[in-house]
Motif scaffolding. Structure first.
Motif, PDB file in Angstrom:
ATOM      1  N   LEU A  14      12.406  88.966  33.405  1.00 45.96           N
ATOM      2  CA  LEU A  14      12.151  90.116  32.541  1.00 45.96           C
ATOM      3  C   LEU A  14      10.773  90.674  32.869  1.00 45.96           C
ATOM      4  N   ALA A  15      10.609  91.963  32.665  1.00 48.57           N
ATOM      5  CA  ALA A  15       9.316  92.626  32.877  1.00 48.57           C
ATOM      6  C   ALA A  15       8.709  92.934  31.519  1.00 48.57           C
ATOM      7  N   VAL A  16       7.382  92.933  31.461  1.00 45.48           N
ATOM      8  CA  VAL A  16       6.682  93.139  30.198  1.00 45.48           C
ATOM      9  C   VAL A  16       5.734  94.332  30.308  1.00 45.48           C
ATOM     10  N   LEU A  17       5.794  95.198  29.293  1.00 40.90           N
ATOM     11  CA  LEU A  17       4.859  96.307  29.181  1.00 40.90           C
ATOM     12  C   LEU A  17       3.862  95.979  28.078  1.00 40.90           C
ATOM     13  N   VAL A  18       2.587  96.275  28.350  1.00 45.97           N
ATOM     14  CA  VAL A  18       1.504  95.964  27.426  1.00 45.97           C
ATOM     15  C   VAL A  18       0.718  97.240  27.156  1.00 45.97           C
ATOM     16  N   GLU A  36       6.982  96.079  24.983  1.00 43.55           N
ATOM     17  CA  GLU A  36       8.379  96.187  25.398  1.00 43.55           C
ATOM     18  C   GLU A  36       8.694  95.168  26.488  1.00 43.55           C
ATOM     19  N   VAL A  37       9.951  94.710  26.463  1.00 42.99           N
ATOM     20  CA  VAL A  37      10.459  93.813  27.496  1.00 42.99           C
ATOM     21  C   VAL A  37      11.583  94.561  28.199  1.00 42.99           C
ATOM     22  N   LEU A  38      11.509  94.629  29.525  1.00 45.48           N
ATOM     23  CA  LEU A  38      12.501  95.355  30.327  1.00 45.48           C
ATOM     24  C   LEU A  38      13.340  94.382  31.141  1.00 45.48           C
ATOM     25  N   GLU A  39      14.606  94.734  31.321  1.00 46.08           N
ATOM     26  CA  GLU A  39      15.481  93.893  32.142  1.00 46.08           C
ATOM     27  C   GLU A  39      15.315  94.175  33.628  1.00 46.08           C
ATOM     28  N   PHE A  60       2.107  97.840  33.174  1.00 43.82           N
ATOM     29  CA  PHE A  60       3.142  96.880  33.554  1.00 43.82           C
ATOM     30  C   PHE A  60       2.398  95.570  33.735  1.00 43.82           C
ATOM     31  N   ALA A  61       2.590  94.626  32.802  1.00 42.02           N
ATOM     32  CA  ALA A  61       1.837  93.361  32.832  1.00 42.02           C
ATOM     33  C   ALA A  61       2.358  92.398  33.887  1.00 42.02           C
ATOM     34  N   GLY A  62       3.605  92.547  34.284  1.00 37.95           N
ATOM     35  CA  GLY A  62       4.194  91.662  35.274  1.00 37.95           C
ATOM     36  C   GLY A  62       5.558  91.192  34.825  1.00 37.95           C
ATOM     37  N   SER A  63       6.087  90.232  35.575  1.00 36.81           N
ATOM     38  CA  SER A  63       7.403  89.672  35.274  1.00 36.81           C
ATOM     39  C   SER A  63       7.272  88.199  34.964  1.00 36.81           C
ATOM     40  N   ALA A  64       8.180  87.724  34.146  1.00 34.22           N
ATOM     41  CA  ALA A  64       8.262  86.298  33.812  1.00 34.22           C
ATOM     42  C   ALA A  64       9.732  85.968  33.618  1.00 34.22           C
ATOM     43  N   GLU A  65      10.053  84.704  33.718  1.00 33.76           N
ATOM     44  CA  GLU A  65      11.433  84.276  33.554  1.00 33.76           C
ATOM     45  C   GLU A  65      11.628  83.631  32.190  1.00 33.76           C
ATOM     46  N   SER A 125       6.234  89.194  19.187  1.00 33.88           N
ATOM     47  CA  SER A 125       7.698  89.141  19.151  1.00 33.88           C
ATOM     48  C   SER A 125       8.214  90.560  19.365  1.00 33.88           C
ATOM     49  N   LEU A 126       9.222  90.665  20.218  1.00 33.01           N
ATOM     50  CA  LEU A 126       9.791  91.965  20.565  1.00 33.01           C
ATOM     51  C   LEU A 126      11.314  91.883  20.505  1.00 33.01           C
ATOM     52  N   PRO A 127      11.993  93.008  20.283  1.00 35.59           N
ATOM     53  CA  PRO A 127      13.452  92.983  20.266  1.00 35.59           C
ATOM     54  C   PRO A 127      14.012  92.478  21.595  1.00 35.59           C
ATOM     55  N   MET A 128      15.067  91.681  21.497  1.00 38.12           N
ATOM     56  CA  MET A 128      15.710  91.132  22.690  1.00 38.12           C
ATOM     57  C   MET A 128      16.495  92.236  23.412  1.00 38.12           C
ATOM     58  N   PRO A 129      16.306  92.365  24.721  1.00 36.25           N
ATOM     59  CA  PRO A 129      17.087  93.357  25.475  1.00 36.25           C
ATOM     60  C   PRO A 129      18.590  93.019  25.429  1.00 36.25           C
ATOM     61  N   PRO A 130      19.454  94.033  25.450  1.00 35.80           N
ATOM     62  CA  PRO A 130      20.895  93.805  25.322  1.00 35.80           C
ATOM     63  C   PRO A 130      21.475  92.904  26.417  1.00 35.80           C
ATOM     64  N   GLY A 131      21.000  93.043  27.644  1.00 33.33           N
ATOM     65  CA  GLY A 131      21.519  92.200  28.726  1.00 33.33           C
ATOM     66  C   GLY A 131      21.210  90.730  28.505  1.00 33.33           C
ATOM     67  N   LEU A 132      19.999  90.429  28.060  1.00 36.58           N
ATOM     68  CA  LEU A 132      19.629  89.048  27.758  1.00 36.58           C
ATOM     69  C   LEU A 132      20.448  88.537  26.582  1.00 36.58           C
ATOM     70  N   HIS A 133      20.671  89.380  25.593  1.00 36.38           N
ATOM     71  CA  HIS A 133      21.485  88.988  24.442  1.00 36.38           C
ATOM     72  C   HIS A 133      22.881  88.564  24.903  1.00 36.38           C
ATOM     73  N   ALA A 134      23.489  89.339  25.785  1.00 35.05           N
ATOM     74  CA  ALA A 134      24.832  89.019  26.288  1.00 35.05           C
ATOM     75  C   ALA A 134      24.832  87.712  27.079  1.00 35.05           C
ATOM     76  N   VAL A 135      23.829  87.526  27.934  1.00 35.14           N
ATOM     77  CA  VAL A 135      23.744  86.297  28.739  1.00 35.14           C
ATOM     78  C   VAL A 135      23.539  85.083  27.834  1.00 35.14           C
TER      79      VAL A 135
END
Length: 173
Positions: A14-18, A36-39, A60-65, A125-135
């Motif tokens: 996931l990517a993170v915006l700060v 925000e968290v981006l897929e 764009f703060a970077g990506s993390a898993e 805490s941020l809303p979970m992206p829909p793709g992560l929710h499905a996974v």
């Protein structure tokens, strides 16, 4: 990052915006927070400025898993069952141009709770992206096992063995 040896574990990038805003006290030049968290991560180096507006800069703060482990499905179930499933972003102070590093992103409320009281870290805490929710929903359906509650029974203590003995009761030797 150390990977689990369990082949059923998943690691979702996931990517993170700060956001950086001017500080509101004389002790802090800026106020930072994850927004925000981006897929899909942009093809940019971490801490690249994405937008500048009066009184606000978005990075764009970077990506993390986000790591999903089969043994933690009970925590994931609680998160998914909430009114608003969340992910938690942890930013840690660092000797960088921004002053921060993206430490981790988690969907495990238990893990987030562990980070909540850690020094100067910022936990958002941020809303979970829909793709992560499905996974996660699929992951929990495949791996969750109900674990019964097991209460330990105490050993019977010998009250005489635990009693305080006065010197008068001790045999002279």
């Amino acid at each position: 990052m150390t990977r689990s040896h369990n082949p059923d574990s998943l690691f979702i990038p996931l990517a993170v915006l700060v956001e950086r805003r001017p500080g509101v006290t004389r002790w802090a030049e800026y106020a930072w927070r994850a927004i925000e968290v981006l897929e899909e991560a942009p093809d940019l180096p971490p801490w690249t400025v994405l937008r500048e507006e009066p009184g606000r800069t978005v990075f764009f703060a970077g990506s993390a898993e986000v790591a999903l482990y089969p043994t933690d499905t009970d925590n994931y179930r609680h998160n998914l069952a909430s009114a608003q499933p969340l992910v938690w972003v942890l930013l840690r102070p660092a000797e960088t141009a921004s002053g921060w590093t993206l430490q981790t992103v988690t969907a495990d409320p238990g893990e987030a709770h562990l980070y909540a009281d850690v020094g100067q870290d910022l936990l958002e805490s941020l809303p979970m992206p829909p793709g992560l929710h499905a996974v996660m929903t699929d992951f929990v359906a495949r791996h969750h096992k109900e674990r019964g509650f097991w209460k330990r029974k105490r050993d019977r203590a010998d009250p005489e063995a635990l009693a305080h003995r006065s010197r008068l009761e001790e045999p002279e030797g």
